[in-house]
Motif scaffolding. Structure first.
Motif, mmCIF file in Angstrom:
data_model
loop_
_atom_site.group_PDB
_atom_site.id
_atom_site.type_symbol
_atom_site.label_atom_id
_atom_site.label_comp_id
_atom_site.label_asym_id
_atom_site.label_seq_id
_atom_site.Cartn_x
_atom_site.Cartn_y
_atom_site.Cartn_z
ATOM 1 N N ASP A 1 1.137 8.718 4.927
ATOM 2 C CA ASP A 1 0.752 8.596 6.087
ATOM 3 C C ASP A 1 1.723 9.271 7.891
ATOM 4 N N GLU A 2 1.815 10.515 7.802
ATOM 5 C CA GLU A 2 1.980 11.888 8.598
ATOM 6 C C GLU A 2 2.994 11.151 9.550
ATOM 7 N N ARG B 1 6.859 9.363 13.327
ATOM 8 C CA ARG B 1 6.985 7.686 14.394
ATOM 9 C C ARG B 1 9.039 7.303 13.517
ATOM 10 N N CYS B 2 9.117 7.316 12.094
ATOM 11 C CA CYS B 2 10.122 6.972 11.374
ATOM 12 C C CYS B 2 10.998 7.989 11.839
ATOM 13 N N GLY C 1 0.672 -1.004 -0.157
ATOM 14 C CA GLY C 1 -0.065 0.031 -0.021
ATOM 15 C C GLY C 1 0.522 1.735 -0.084
ATOM 16 N N HIS C 2 1.603 1.407 -0.735
ATOM 17 C CA HIS C 2 2.485 2.619 -1.191
ATOM 18 C C HIS C 2 1.828 4.211 -0.793
ATOM 19 N N THR C 3 1.080 3.819 -1.916
ATOM 20 C CA THR C 3 1.120 4.787 -1.623
ATOM 21 C C THR C 3 -0.072 6.175 -0.293
ATOM 22 N N ALA C 4 -0.764 4.513 0.189
ATOM 23 C CA ALA C 4 -1.042 5.287 1.822
ATOM 24 C C ALA C 4 -0.382 5.563 2.363
ATOM 25 N N LEU C 5 0.935 4.658 2.422
ATOM 26 C CA LEU C 5 1.818 4.481 3.016
ATOM 27 C C LEU C 5 3.039 6.147 3.147
#
Length: 164
Positions: free
Chosen positions: A114-115, A120-121, A107-111
Motif C-alpha cells: 500500500d504505497e 502517509r506514514c 493483512g500484512h501483505t496488503a499493507l
C-alpha cells in the motif's frame, strides 16, 4: 483452562518454564519493547491495544502501563481503540500506528503493497520509529496469539512495570 500445564487462570508466566531458553529470550525481547521503545507511549499503547483486540486476547486488552497516566495514556485511549479510524482523540501519528498494527495483524501483505499508506506514514514516522513499531507489533501479535491459543492468563489484568 491452560492447554499446556495445570496453571491457574491468572498465571501469565508459569508456562514459560516449558521452554526455558526460548521463554527467557522472549522475556528479554518483551522487556526491550517496553523499556527501550522510542515510540511515544500513547502511540505504542494504542497500537498494542488494537492488536490485543485483533488477537481477542483478554489479558492483552486488560494490560496497562504503570507509567501510562504520567505519559498521557488514559482509559479513553483504550476505550476507543476499536474506533481508531474515527475517534477524534487520536493524533495523526497514533491513528497511523493503529492502522499499521491492525493491518500488520490482519493483512500484512496488503499493507506491504500500500504505497499510499507508506507515503502517509513517512510524514509522521522516522525509519527508526517505524522499526520500533514493526518489532513491537511482532511481539504483540505473536504473544497475544500464544496466550489466546493456549488459553493462558485470560483472567489477568496485567500492569507493565515502570521504566524506572
Amino acid at each position: 483452562m491452560s492447554r499446556i500445564g495445570a496453571f491457574a487462570d491468572d498465571d501469565i508466566a508459569g508456562w514459560v518454564v516449558k521452554s526455558p531458553e526460548l521463554g527467557g529470550a522472549l522475556a528479554n525481547f518483551s522487556r526491550a519493547v517496553y523499556t527501550c521503545n522510542r515510540l511515544p507511549m500513547r502511540t505504542r499503547e494504542l497500537a498494542r491495544a488494537v492488536i490485543a483486540h485483533d488477537n481477542e486476547c483478554v489479558v492483552c486488552v486488560n494490560t496497562r502501563d504503570a507509567d501510562g497516566p504520567a505519559a498521557g495514556v488514559d482509559e479513553e485511549l483504550y476505550e476507543h481503540a476499536l474506533q481508531w479510524r474515527t475517534w477524534p482523540g487520536y493524533s495523526p501519528q497514533e491513528r497511523l500506528a493503529a492502522e499499521f498494527a491492525h493491518r500488520f495483524a490482519t493483512g500484512h501483505t496488503a499493507l506491504r503493497d500500500d504505497e499510499d499508506f507508506w507515503k502517509r506514514c513517512s510524514e509522521h514516522f522516522s525509519e527508526e520509529l517505524l522499526a520500533d513499531l514493526a518489532l513491537s507489533c511482532a511481539l504483540w501479535v505473536g504473544m497475544g496469539r500464544v496466550l489466546r491459543t493456549l488459553d493462558i492468563g485470560q483472567a489477568c489484568k496485567l500492569t507493565l512495570p515502570s521504566r524506572a
